[in-house]
Structures are given as structure tokens and as C-alpha cells.
Design a protein around this motif. Structure first.
Motif, mmCIF file in Angstrom:
data_model
loop_
_atom_site.group_PDB
_atom_site.id
_atom_site.type_symbol
_atom_site.label_atom_id
_atom_site.label_comp_id
_atom_site.label_asym_id
_atom_site.label_seq_id
_atom_site.Cartn_x
_atom_site.Cartn_y
_atom_site.Cartn_z
ATOM 1 N N MET B 1 0.841 -1.184 0.000
ATOM 2 C CA MET B 1 0.000 0.000 0.000
ATOM 3 C C MET B 1 0.882 1.241 0.000
ATOM 4 S SD MET B 1 -2.848 1.060 2.753
ATOM 5 C CE MET B 1 -3.658 2.629 2.596
ATOM 6 N N GLN B 2 0.520 2.218 -0.815
ATOM 7 C CA GLN B 2 1.356 3.408 -0.886
ATOM 8 C C GLN B 2 0.500 4.671 -0.841
ATOM 9 O OE1 GLN B 2 4.033 3.087 -4.239
ATOM 10 N NE2 GLN B 2 5.469 2.056 -2.880
ATOM 11 N N GLY B 3 1.080 5.713 -0.349
ATOM 12 C CA GLY B 3 0.378 6.984 -0.349
ATOM 13 C C GLY B 3 1.379 8.107 -0.154
ATOM 14 N N VAL B 4 1.001 9.310 -0.496
ATOM 15 C CA VAL B 4 1.914 10.439 -0.303
ATOM 16 C C VAL B 4 1.232 11.461 0.586
ATOM 17 C CG1 VAL B 4 3.206 12.278 -1.421
ATOM 18 C CG2 VAL B 4 2.974 10.054 -2.531
ATOM 19 N N GLY B 5 1.911 11.841 1.627
ATOM 20 C CA GLY B 5 1.327 12.751 2.596
ATOM 21 C C GLY B 5 1.524 14.203 2.197
ATOM 22 N N ALA B 6 0.842 15.051 2.952
ATOM 23 C CA ALA B 6 0.860 16.475 2.650
ATOM 24 C C ALA B 6 2.260 17.060 2.724
ATOM 25 C CB ALA B 6 -0.063 17.192 3.628
ATOM 26 N N ALA B 7 3.052 16.535 3.651
ATOM 27 C CA ALA B 7 4.371 17.123 3.830
ATOM 28 C C ALA B 7 5.431 16.382 3.010
ATOM 29 C CB ALA B 7 4.742 17.113 5.298
ATOM 30 N N GLY B 8 4.990 15.643 2.000
ATOM 31 C CA GLY B 8 5.942 14.981 1.118
ATOM 32 C C GLY B 8 6.357 13.602 1.567
ATOM 33 N N ALA B 9 5.778 13.122 2.675
ATOM 34 C CA ALA B 9 6.121 11.773 3.141
ATOM 35 C C ALA B 9 5.336 10.748 2.334
ATOM 36 C CB ALA B 9 5.779 11.634 4.612
ATOM 37 N N ALA B 10 5.979 9.644 1.986
ATOM 38 C CA ALA B 10 5.303 8.588 1.218
ATOM 39 C C ALA B 10 5.058 7.398 2.123
ATOM 40 C CB ALA B 10 6.166 8.184 0.041
ATOM 41 N N LEU B 11 3.857 6.879 2.050
ATOM 42 C CA LEU B 11 3.519 5.706 2.873
ATOM 43 C C LEU B 11 3.696 4.453 2.028
ATOM 44 C CD1 LEU B 11 2.374 4.663 5.583
ATOM 45 C CD2 LEU B 11 0.099 4.805 4.548
ATOM 46 N N SER B 12 4.468 3.567 2.545
ATOM 47 C CA SER B 12 4.682 2.336 1.791
ATOM 48 C C SER B 12 4.652 1.170 2.768
ATOM 49 C CB SER B 12 6.003 2.486 1.045
ATOM 50 O OG SER B 12 6.812 1.405 1.191
ATOM 51 N N LEU B 13 3.552 0.403 2.721
ATOM 52 C CA LEU B 13 3.349 -0.684 3.684
ATOM 53 C C LEU B 13 3.374 -2.024 2.964
ATOM 54 C CD1 LEU B 13 0.396 0.798 5.788
ATOM 55 C CD2 LEU B 13 2.851 0.969 6.226
ATOM 56 N N ARG B 14 4.111 -2.967 3.534
ATOM 57 C CA ARG B 14 4.094 -4.307 2.933
ATOM 58 C C ARG B 14 3.552 -5.356 3.889
ATOM 59 N NH1 ARG B 14 8.518 -2.041 2.677
ATOM 60 N NH2 ARG B 14 8.404 -2.003 0.419
ATOM 61 N N TYR B 15 3.464 -5.039 5.129
ATOM 62 C CA TYR B 15 2.958 -6.020 6.094
ATOM 63 C C TYR B 15 1.512 -5.745 6.487
ATOM 64 C CZ TYR B 15 7.953 -6.874 6.738
ATOM 65 O OH TYR B 15 9.271 -7.162 6.527
ATOM 66 N N ALA B 16 1.076 -4.534 6.218
ATOM 67 C CA ALA B 16 -0.195 -4.132 6.826
ATOM 68 C C ALA B 16 -1.029 -3.289 5.888
ATOM 69 C CB ALA B 16 0.090 -3.325 8.093
ATOM 70 N N ALA B 17 -2.291 -3.288 6.208
ATOM 71 C CA ALA B 17 -3.182 -2.327 5.588
ATOM 72 C C ALA B 17 -3.442 -1.276 6.652
ATOM 73 C CB ALA B 17 -4.484 -2.998 5.204
ATOM 74 N N ALA B 18 -3.438 -0.033 6.290
ATOM 75 C CA ALA B 18 -3.676 1.017 7.276
ATOM 76 C C ALA B 18 -5.139 1.370 7.253
ATOM 77 C CB ALA B 18 -2.847 2.232 6.949
ATOM 78 N N ALA B 19 -5.804 1.161 8.364
ATOM 79 C CA ALA B 19 -7.238 1.412 8.398
ATOM 80 C C ALA B 19 -7.528 2.909 8.372
ATOM 81 C CB ALA B 19 -7.839 0.783 9.636
#
Ligand code: SF4
Lengths: 224, 914
Positions: B1-19
Motif C-alpha cells: 500500500m502506498q500513499g503520499v502525505g501532505a508534507a511529502g512523506a510517502a507511505l509504503s506498507l508491505r505487512y499491513a493495511a492502514a485502516a
């Protein structure tokens, strides 16, 4: 006569934390460490590291960047062999367990504490990995997740910040130095030995930095 | 799962789904906030522990976030009748640790391949596909050149109790042709004395039957420690007036709670049993009518050669028409010789011969128990007497006063026990498997059965010799053979080890040339005569071990390791936990633990079918045994196809078998009809008599279901899931499945006569010259064999490391204090353990609870190093061509001996083991 209990003194995040400037980078550092400590048998770590370097990963500290590049340059089979021989398989269990619960000797409540953290912050492990919430790579990914939300969720930022400080203090800082020492004793100078050394320094420094950006009321401990 | 936050941080999860991408519903301020959320379970599964504790206790297994956190006794058992206690509460300390243990460091989580020298501890994780392909190639190389018999699939008690898993293993062996060295005799658990006497090996009722006894001898058993969920029946019986008499050399936790404790010297139990028999006979406490009808005691024996008077002795017609199984009695009513009712079948019985005609009912005959008569035979006039007379003579040699010096027991005590036992109606002997571990354990069982039979205590409720009954589980073997027929090789582990571990040599070193030669000569004769099978002609090249930790417990451990195990070309261990066997393997394959798999458990102690269900998916890359074997056999089939291997001709016990390995997977899954272990379980439910015909899913929802025809405490219904052969004879008067058709106490096989074992009698336990201490062992409270033995909490409840019980006088004589580390040694080897001084241990003996793995010992050797008895296969245990005697898998085969040796000890040198 009854008197109301005094309000507990509350922790405060100091302005010096500068989340806009720090959270994204820390988020990226934790993600990179999570990738480096993931089992190359379970996770396509080279692809993840490649993607990171192709993206914003170049902003990572030079030493960490060098480890990522070395990771890509190393034969994956050799990395798998080193990783599994150290962390996953052994005649009496893995020589250096990469799971907190095992390394900490099955301390009561370790896994429950982790699961409570994950549940509270909405981090839900995939069924395939659910049995190992205490895996180092998972814990690092959780920190990455918290940092990400610190950066992304200005309104709820305080929760993510306190969560990081407590999680790092209760878990990562508690056992990463021990794991790094175990690996140094087994395979000093090896690739994963160097990853763990750097991670230990990072986790320790990051926790100290977090402490320095959060004010504690006198007499309080993070443990509560 | 990936996402990009407002402050330029990218979310990259391989073990979990973020609810939640936003802050938690409740703000987090302190760690205590975590605790405000209510802890709820995602799921509560049913389960138990698929190990051979004989408990099958029903548990609820609590799951949250894909993790098992705790277990709790389910406890919904009904009694077997209104006048006995129910089967609850069931559970034990080990079971209640499992939710923690299953996540422990000992778990095997991934397929492992050795990368250093064997046993050096260097491993690499590999994938299932690679592991299965490499193992398949090694198997095919051997199967197509030497034949599959040089490959073994060993399994242990942990495997046998899981019906579906065991059925899968048996099917695997049936298809591939590998040799299966059965463990029952291998661990010295086969009640051969019971089989020799009754023609039925697994006798025993539910544990509630104990409550019905008025006197129970707990002998060679320690249920307070080894049968924790069932021990309450003994104490409830005691409160209800039953005399519970514990017989053991050491003061056990069972003895502590018993009404009376008798402590014979170790290895003198036959002398004690025969002393009890002698009192029963001398004081005429025997049930004459019962033994006249049910036993061979009134049968006539020729005094010139010690053999039964048979039809063939009397006439040529008898010789050809009814062969050698017509027996005679002297009828007091008519004063004439008569054929014993129920004897004279056309052929000796082979196995469970359902065609047996005749009845034991005596009608008007009144067989004499005592007397001498001259009988005309083809050899002329021969004097005969009864087995009863011979028994009286043998028993008199064991009168309490005569054997007091042997047993160390006061004659007064022995007489008191005999009288109590004989007067109690009913009386029972609750015997553990320890009896089978002595070289002459068969004679002990025969003597115990004499006590029971003489007092009319075989058959009635609350009586009998109580070993564990075994489920008929016909569905299990039906599954193994379905569509392909039986083509399986099964041998006793004892004989397999003898063939491959040079145990004759060890017999010579330890027990002398004479014994070694004699035992070996009879052994080879028996194999030559085909009385016992041997598949050893192609050597032992490769071994699979599943559900057993062979290198932990094998007798002659050092020798077996050196001469057999370590010489194997390939060792594959399938296991949930690391062990000494796995540590010395080439491949270790991860197997699901108790809460991670589906299966069925059936144990005769309680009348319930118990489920094992998959509360959580198997950890790591572990799979069920069924699935592991499927992956192996799939690889065998695939590699056979890729290598273009044609089908091979194999010969099993004289039958020609075509083995087409390229089609092996198809056979294994019955052409794809069996998709998983639940299908196997369902097959067994559907085809096994006495099991309620429900779906596996329904069973999984309920946890336990009562088996059919289990209203009382006994297994006395033909259609119940357990054997009831004795009832058939005692109540319905059908002949027993013995050569004589009776409870057979006299065995006139020429070897039994030669070794004076035609009737039981005392033998001094074997000793090693210069080593004064007899060492015995027993099952432990804090482990089931080696499982859970290394659990940290359980170890902390003991001495923290393996300990051995020592008498204080023996310790003082060697300058040893409690807690000292001692070196236990004899010519076979040595090990070190902590001295546990106890006045409950007799001088001249050592006692140790078993199961500790070598790695837990200082120096890395366990008790197996000093047990030199693997080759002690006494000739009569290999006898054949005698009615029911001869190899019968899981019924008559030589037990591996684990007693009959001595050792010594000294304070371990400072600095510990080398
Ligand atoms: S280990 Fe056996 S006796 Fe103990 S709780 Fe489990 S099933 Fe019952």
C-alpha cells in the motif's frame, strides 16, 4: 470533604520538533530500515529499495544511502543466506532472533503491547504476517507509518508524535541494541551486522531527539 | 500500500493495511490510552493437543489479530453412567502453555537445508519447492536403483494419535514403498505379554472404569504425573472406598496419594507378581469355574516333553485333519479325557480370525484343575498333568517368603496385598507401558494377567489389565489403501535398528559374547524362517522422520547415532519444533503446530471424538503433515515425469507391486478427490465404526462429540470404535484369538520351553559388571516426551536443567550433595545432570524423568548415551510359527528394551562437561 484530583501534568511537543521538516525524512528512514531488515525470502526487498532510490530516497542520510546501494549491488542469494542463517533458522532457534518477543526472552505482554499499539493506530497486519507483530521489520514499518501520519495529519499530529515516542521507548530502543550486539558477536562486519549497527545508532539517536522535542512533566516517565 | 502525505512523506506498507489515514478515534496521549480499548476476541476455535498424552482434552482457543493468545478448558463432558464421575476437568500444565510455546524460539518456521557439516548448526532457509524437488530426486535415485525399502518413513506417537495425518503418512508409504519402522515396539510400548495371553493387545476401558474397581494396583505407572486429566478417577475411587495400591520402586506422586505403597527393588516385579499368584493359589482364593472355562489352566500337558497334549499326539487323523490345535482336558464328571471345547479349528488362527467356530462353554464337562493321568498317544503311554498344576509349582517357587530377598518386600505385606486383591470384586491392574521396557516385561504382563484371571477379573466392569485401548479406526487404513490396495512395508523399529546399528556388537561389549551370539543366532533364524520380516537387504540410505524425535530416546543412542543415523545419506525431518533429530538432519520441513491444523483425535480413555482445528494459519511456511506429504509426493511425481522414469516392479512380502512414481500424486489425492486434510478426516469419520456421522465442520464447531455405544465405562459393544475382543470371549464364550483359543498362560513353543518361559517366572534384571546402580526412567509431568520439555516456564518449575533422582546414601558415598552436577556413566557412554537427592529413591538405583533433549544437558548428551539395550532382543520375542505368535504389526514384535542396565555416577569434574 472531597477534593478533585489534580489534572495530570500533560506532555507537550516543543516547537523545536518542526514536524514539517522532520517527519517526512524520518518516515523515509524508518521505511528504508524496514526494507533492509525484511526477510529477502518473504519480501521483494530489492524492488522496494530500487523504488526508494528512484524516488525521494536520495534525500536519505549518506550512510544509509550507501547501505541501500550496497544492498542492491549484493547478490540476493548471498543476502538470503546471510539473513536466514542469522535471523530465521538454527539448530536451537535462530542464532539472533529478529523478533522482539524471542530476543527479549518472552517477556510477558510484549506482543500484547505491540498489538495494542497497532490496533489503536489502525495498523492491521496482513494474515500472512499476523503471527509476527514483533518482527523488527514490522516494528520499523509501524514507526514509518506513525511518522507518515505525523507529516500528513496536522490536526491529529499530537497522537502520532506521542505514539512514536512511546513505541520507540517501549520497543525498538529496548531491543535493537541487544540484537545489534548479538549480530556483532556472530557476524561482525557482515552486511546485516552493519545494518543493525546503523539501526541501533539511528533508533537511539531518534529516541533521544524525540525526548528532546517532547517536554515531560517532572517525575513522569514515558512508561507511565 | 502506498500513499503520499501532505508534507511529502510517502507511505509504503508491505505487512499491513492502514485502516485510518487520520488520527485515532480517541486521541493518544499516554501509553495507558492503549489499555482503554476493550480486548476482544476475533474468534474462539476448538482444539486440543495432538500429542500422545492420551488426554485429548477439549480446549477453546482464543484468537485476536491472527494470534492465539490463550487457551481454556472447554470441559463439557458427560459421565459414563449415573454412578461414576464425569471426565472433566481435563487439561494439564503443558496444554495450558501451548499458546505461548507455539511462538517460541524452537519453532521451525521455514524449510531448512543444512549448509555446514551435519549437526554443526549451519542452516539456510529454502523454499518448499526447492526442498521438495531435492528430496524427491534423492528418493527417486534410491527407489529406482536399490528399491524403496532402503528409505524409511519413521513416525512416532505424536503422529499416530492424529488420525488424518497418520492416514496420510500411511498412504504416502503405501504408494512409495518406503519401509515404515513402527514405533510402538520401538519405544518399548507394545504389550506383547498381553497379546501372547489374550490374543488381543490393546486392552483397556475408559478411565471411568477405575471408579468401578474395588481394588486397583497401579503398577509400572504413575498417573498422577502422566495422566493428569484422568488421575482424578483414582482419587475419587479412593474416596469411594476403593483400595488404590501403588507399586513402584520409587516414591512417586501417585504413591503419595495411594492407599498403600509397595516398593519392590527395580526389575523384580515378576517375582512380586508371581508371589501374589502364589498366595492366591496357596490360600485357594482363585475363581475355579472362571479359569476352567476361560483359560488353558485345565489343559493337559505332557510331562515327557512339556508340550500340550494335542490331537496330533493322539491319532494320525488328528495329525492331518485338525493339525495341532486340538487340546484336551480331564473331565471329572465322566473321568475321561475330552477335547477342550472351542479347540480344533482347521487352521491355526491368523490374526483376527472371525471364522472361529465353537464355544468356550463347558456344558456338562467339569475340567479337572489338578491331577495326573496316563494318556495313550502315538508315542505310547504318556503321563500328563494340567497347566494349573504346573503353575502351582511355578508359583510356589515364588512364595513371598522365598522371593523376599529378591523383591525386598516383607512377605506379610505381599500376602496382605494378595488377599485384598483377591477379595475385591472387581479388582484391576492399571499398568503403564513401563512394563514393556524390561527385557522380560512380557512375563510380567503374563503374571499380572494370571493374578487377574485367577480371581475372575478379566471381563467384568472395573477389572482387567488397563493399557490404553486403540481405536479400530478402520477408516484410517482404508484410506491408506483406498484405490491402490495394501503394498506397505512395516517392520518393528527394534528389528530395523538391530539390522542397521550393529547392535550385536554392543550386546557383546556390554553383556558378553555368549548372550550376543545366542540372541543373534535366534534372531537370524527367525528372520530366515520368515517369522519376522526384514527389508534390510538394501541397507538404510535415507530416512524421513515425522512426529518423532528418534535421536532423543533411542536405546543404544550412541551406537545408533554412530552406526546407523549418522551414516544415512539423506535425513529429512518434518517437525513443528527443533530437536536433536532435526538438528542433525539434512532437511527440516516446518509442520503446523496443534492450533494450526485440522485433524481428529480419538483416545480410549474418554468416549469422545475430539477435533483439532486451525485456529490460526500455520506460522511462517509451516503446513500440515498431510500437505507436507502432498508436496513431497507431488515433487516425486513431477521429477519422475521430468526424468522420464518408467514404473518399477517392487515385491512386498511375496506380492508383486507396480510403482508408477509419475502418477504418485494422483494416487495420493485419489485423482484429486481429496483436496486437503479435512477431506481425509471426513473420510475417516464416514468409514470408521462407532463415530457419529457428522461433517468435519460441525465437529469443529462443537469440539467434541460422544462416540457411539459408550453408555458404560467399558468398550463392550461390537460397534463401538474400540476393540472388545475379551467381551466376546468372557460374555459370549467365543474362543480367544490365541493358539489355544483360551486365555493362554502356558506357551509350549520350543523356544519358550528352552528358556523356561512356558510360564512366567522371575529373572534377575541384567546388570553391567562393575556398575552397581539400576537406572530407570518415567514419563514427566512437565513434558510429553520431548515436547514442551524446553518450555521456559515449565523448566523453571523444575530445577532449571535436567535432573536425576539419587538416593542420599548413594550420593553421600560419592561425596555428592543435592544440586551438584554428576557424571552418570557406564561402558556405553555418559551424560551429566543435576543430582536431585531424594529419600524416595531406593539405594542402588537412579531415576530420571525422560524427554529432555541432549542440547539441554551439559556436554550435549542425554540419558540415551548410557542405555545400551537396543540389541537386547530375547529369543522368545522373535518366536513364530506358533498359532498367534509370529510377527503381527502393532501386536507381536520385540520391544526395544530400555531397562536391564546399570551405571554409576560421580561428581562431575569442575568446569562441567567437555
Ligand atoms: S497436553 Fe494432553 S493432557 Fe495436557 S491439556 Fe493437552 S490434551 Fe490434555
Amino acid at each position: 470533604m472531597s477534593t478533585a484530583a489534580p489534572e495530570p501534568a500533560t506532555r507537550r511537543v516543543l516547537a523545536s520538533r518542526e514536524p514539517e521538516a522532520t517527519a517526512a525524512l524520518r518516515c523515509q528512514c524508518y521505511a528504508a530500515f524496514s526494507e533492509l531488515t525484511a526477510s529477502p525470502h518473504d519480501v521483494d526487498a530489492p524492488a522496494a529499495v530500487r523504488a526508494r532510490l528512484a524516488g525521494s530516497g536520495r534525500a536519505l542520510p549518506a550512510a544509509l544511502l550507501a547501505l541501500l546501494e550496497e544492498f542492491l549491488a549484493t547478490d540476493i542469494e548471498a543476502l538470503k543466506g546471510e539473513y536466514s542463517g542469522l535471523f530465521e533458522v538454527g539448530s536451537q532457534g535462530p542464532p539472533a532472533a529478529i523478533r522482539e518477543d524471542l530476543l527479549a526472552g518472552g517477556r510477558a505482554g510484549t506482543r500484547e503491547d505491540l498489538v495494542r499499539f497497532y490496533d489503536f493506530f489502525g495498523y492491521r497486519l496482513d494474515e500472512r504476517f499476523a503471527w509476527a507483530p514483533d518482527h523488527l521489520s514490522v516494528e520499523l514499518e509501524f514507526m514509518h507509518f506513525l511518522c507518515y501520519h505525523e507529516a500528513a495529519d496536522a490536526a491529529g499530529r499530537l497522537s502520532w508524535q506521542f505514539g512514536q515516542a512511546d513505541f520507540a521507548a517501549r520497543h525498538l530502543a529496548n531491543w535493537v541494541p541487544q540484537l545489534a550486539a548479538a549480530v556483532a558477536g556472530l557476524a561482525s562486519g557482515s552486511y546485516y551486522g552493519r545494518v543493525l549497527d546503523m539501526l541501533r545508532d539511528f533508533v537511539t539517536a531518534d529516541l533521544a531527539w524525540q525526548d528532546s522535542t517532547i517536554s515531560e512533566p517532572a517525575g513522569a516517565t514515558v512508561d507511565g | 500500500m502506498q500513499g503520499v502525505g501532505a508534507a511529502g512523506a510517502a507511505l509504503s506498507l508491505r505487512y499491513a493495511a492502514a485502516a485510518g489515514a487520520t488520527a485515532p478515534a480517541v486521541p493518544y496521549r499516554r501509553w495507558e490510552d492503549l489499555m482503554r480499548n476493550k480486548w476482544t476476541w476475533d474468534r474462539v476455535s476448538r482444539g486440543t493437543h495432538g500429542t500422545n498424552c492420551a488426554g485429548t482434552c477439549a480446549f477453546n482457543v482464543y484468537v485476536k489479530n491472527g494470534i492465539v493468545w490463550r487457551e481454556e478448558q472447554q470441559g463439557m463432558y458427560a459421565p459414563s453412567g449415573h454412578d461414576v464421575p464425569d471426565y472433566g476437568p481435563r487439561g494439564c500444565n503443558k496444554g495450558l502453555r501451548h499458546a505461548k510455546y507455539m511462538y517460541g524460539p524452537q519453532r521451525v518456521l521455514y524449510p531448512m537445508k543444512r549448509v555446514g557439516a551435519r549437526g554443526a548448526g549451519k542452516w539456510q532457509r529454502i523454499g518448499w519447492e526447492q526442498a521438495a524437488a531435492e528430496i524427491a530426486d534423492r528418493f527417486l535415485d534410491l527407489a529406482t536403483t536399490r528399491g524403496p525399502q532402503c528409505v524409511t518413513y519413521g513416525s512416532g506417537t505424536q503422529m499416530s494419535v492424529k488420525l488424518a495425518s497418520f492416514a496420510g503418512l500411511a498412504r504416502f508409504a503405501n504408494i512409495t514403498g518406503v519401509t515404515v519402522p513402527e514405533f510402538y515396539s520401538g519405544v518399548g510400548d507394545l504389550p506383547t505379554g498381553v497379546y501372547a495371553t489374550l490374543g488381543a493387545v490393546y486392552t483397556g476401558d475408559t478411565l471411568a472404569a477405575v471408579f468401578k474397581a474395588r481394588c486397583v494396583l497401579v503398577w509400572m505407572a504413575n498417573p498422577a504425573v502422566t495422566r493428569i486429566p484422568d488421575a482424578h478417577f483414582f482419587w475419587e475411587a479412593k474416596y469411594n472406598g476403593t483400595e488404590v495400591i501403588a507399586i513402584s520402586p520409587e516414591f512417586t506422586p501417585t504413591a503419595m496419594h495411594a492407599s498403600l505403597w509397595a516398593n519392590p527393588k527395580p526389575g523384580t516385579d515378576i517375582a512380586l507378581a508371581m508371589a501374589l499368584v502364589s498366595v492366591i493359589l496357596e490360600e485357594k482364593l482363585h475363581a475355579a469355574d472362571y479359569i476352567r472355562e476361560q483359560t488353558d489352566l485345565p489343559f493337559l500337558v505332557r510331562l515327557d516333553n512339556g508340550q500340550f497334549l494335542r490331537g496330533e499326539d493322539r491319532s494320525l487323523v488328528g495329525k492331518f485333519a485338525v493339525r495341532d490345535n486340538v487340546y484336551f482336558m480331564w473331565d471329572e464328571a465322566t473321568g475321561r479325557l475330552v477335547q477342550a471345547p472351542g479347540t480344533g479349528r482347521a487352521d491355526p488362527p491368523a490374526g483376527r480370525d472371525r471364522r472361529k467356530p465353537g464355544t468356550l462353554a463347558l456344558g456338562a464337562i467339569r475340567p479337572a484343575l489338578e491331577g495326573r493321568w496316563k494318556v495313550d498317544t502315538l508315542d505310547g503311554e504318556v503321563e500328563c498333568t494340567t497347566v494349573f498344576e504346573l503353575l502351582k509349582r511355578r508359583a510356589a517357587e515364588h512364595a513371598p517368603e522365598k522371593v523376599a530377598a529378591i523383591t525386598g518386600l516383607s512377605p506379610k505385606l505381599v500376602r496382605r496385598i494378595a488377599r485384598s486383591f483377591a477379595a475385591a470384586k472387581p479388582a484391576m491392574i492399571y499398568s503403564g507401558y513401563s512394563a514393556c521396557k524390561w527385557l522380560h516385561g512380557d512375563m510380567l504382563q503374563r503374571a499380572m494377567l494370571l493374578m487377574l484371571s485367577l480371581t475372575g477379573n478379566i471381563g467384568p466392569e472395573g477389572s482387567g489389565i488397563q493399557f490404553g485401548n486403540a481405536p479400530k479406526a478402520r477408516g484410517l487404513m482404508a484410506f491408506a489403501f483406498a484405490d491402490i490396495g495394501p503394498a506397505m512395508r512395516m517392520v518393528s523399529s527394534t528389528t530395523w535398528d538391530y539390522d542397521h546399528a550393529k547392535l550385536k556388537e554392543q550386546n557383546r561389549e556390554i553383556y558378553g559374547q555368549e548372550l550376543a551370539d545366542l540372541y543373534d543366532e535366534r534372531y537370524q533364524y527367525s528372520v530366515r524362517k520368515d517369522w519376522f520380516p526384514s527389508y534390510s537387504d538394501q541397507g538404510w540410505k535415507m530416512a524421513f522422520f515425522a512426529g518423532e524425535n528418534a535421536a532423543n530416546w533411542r536405546a543404544s543412542g550412541n551406537q545408533w547415532r554412530r552406526e546407523a543415523f549418522d551414516k544415512l545419506e539423506t535425513i529429512v525431518v518434518l517437525t513443528p519444533d527443533m530437536s536433536v533429530t532435526a538438528a542433525n538432519a539434512d532437511y527440516v520441513l516446518p509442520i503446523a503446530h496443534h492450533y494450526e491444523r485440522a485433524d481428529l483425535m480419538l483416545q480410549a480413555r474418554i468416549p469422545y471424538l475430539q477435533v483439532l482445528d486451525e485456529a490460526v494459519p500455520p506460522l511462517g511456511e509451516a503446513v500440515s503433515d498431510w500437505e507436507a506429504n502432498r508436496r513431497l509426493i507431488a515433487a516425486i511425481a513431477r521429477r519422475a515425469q521430468e526424468r522420464g522414469l518408467p514404473a518399477v516392479r517392487d515385491e512386498v512380502d511375496g506380492r508383486s507391486v507396480r510403482r508408477d512414481y509419475a502418477r504418485a500424486l494422483d494416487f495420493y489425492t485419489m485423482g484429486g478427490r481429496i483436496r486437503g486434510v479435512k477431506d481425509v478426516a471426513q473420510y475417516i469419520i464416514n468409514t470408521t465404526p462407532g463415530l457419529p456421522k457428522i461433517s468435519f465442520d460441525e465437529l469443529a464447531a462443537r469440539g467434541i462429540v460422544r462416540v457411539e455405544h459408550s453408555d458404560g465405562v467399558m468398550w463392550d459393544h461390537e460397534d463401538s470404535p474400540y476393540h472388545d475382543d475379551l467381551i466376546r470371549s468372557v460374555v459370549h464364550k467365543q474362543p480367544y484369538e490365541t493358539f489355544t483359543g483360551r486365555q493362554q498362560f502356558y506357551i509350549d513353543h520350543e523356544w519358550f520351553l528352552e528358556f523356561d518361559e512356558q510360564l512366567p517366572g522371575h529373572r534377575d534384571p541384567l546388570r553391567i559388571k562393575g556398575y552397581p546402580l539400576q537406572m530407570t526412567m518415567g514419563h514427566a509431568r512437565h513434558g510429553i516426551h520431548s515436547m514442551w520439555r524446553d518450555d521456559k516456564l515449565l523448566v523453571s518449575l523444575q530445577r532449571g536443567e535436567p535432573d536425576i533422582y539419587v538416593n542420599p546414601e548413594d550420593a553421600a558415598a560419592r561425596g555428592v550433595a543435592d544440586g551438584d552436577i554428576i557424571r552418570v556413566f557406564n561402558p556405553a557412554g555418559e551424560f551429566q545432570a543435576m543430582a536431585h537427592l531424594s529419600a524416595g529413591i531406593q539405594p542402588g538405583m537412579l531415576f530420571m524423568y525422560h524427554g529432555w533433549d541432549p542440547v539441554m544437558f551439559r556436554g550435549g548428551k542425554n540419558f540415551s548415551a548410557v542405555i545400551p539395550t537396543g540389541g537386547l532382543i530375547k529369543p522368545t520375542s522373535m518366536a513364530g510359527d506358533y498359532g498367534h505368535l509370529g510377527y503381527r504389526p502393532l501386536a507381536f514384535a520385540p520391544n526395544q528394551t530400555y531397562r536391564d542396565f546399570t551405571c554409576n555416577f560421580e561428581k562431575a569434574p569442575a568446569g562441567g562437561a567437555a
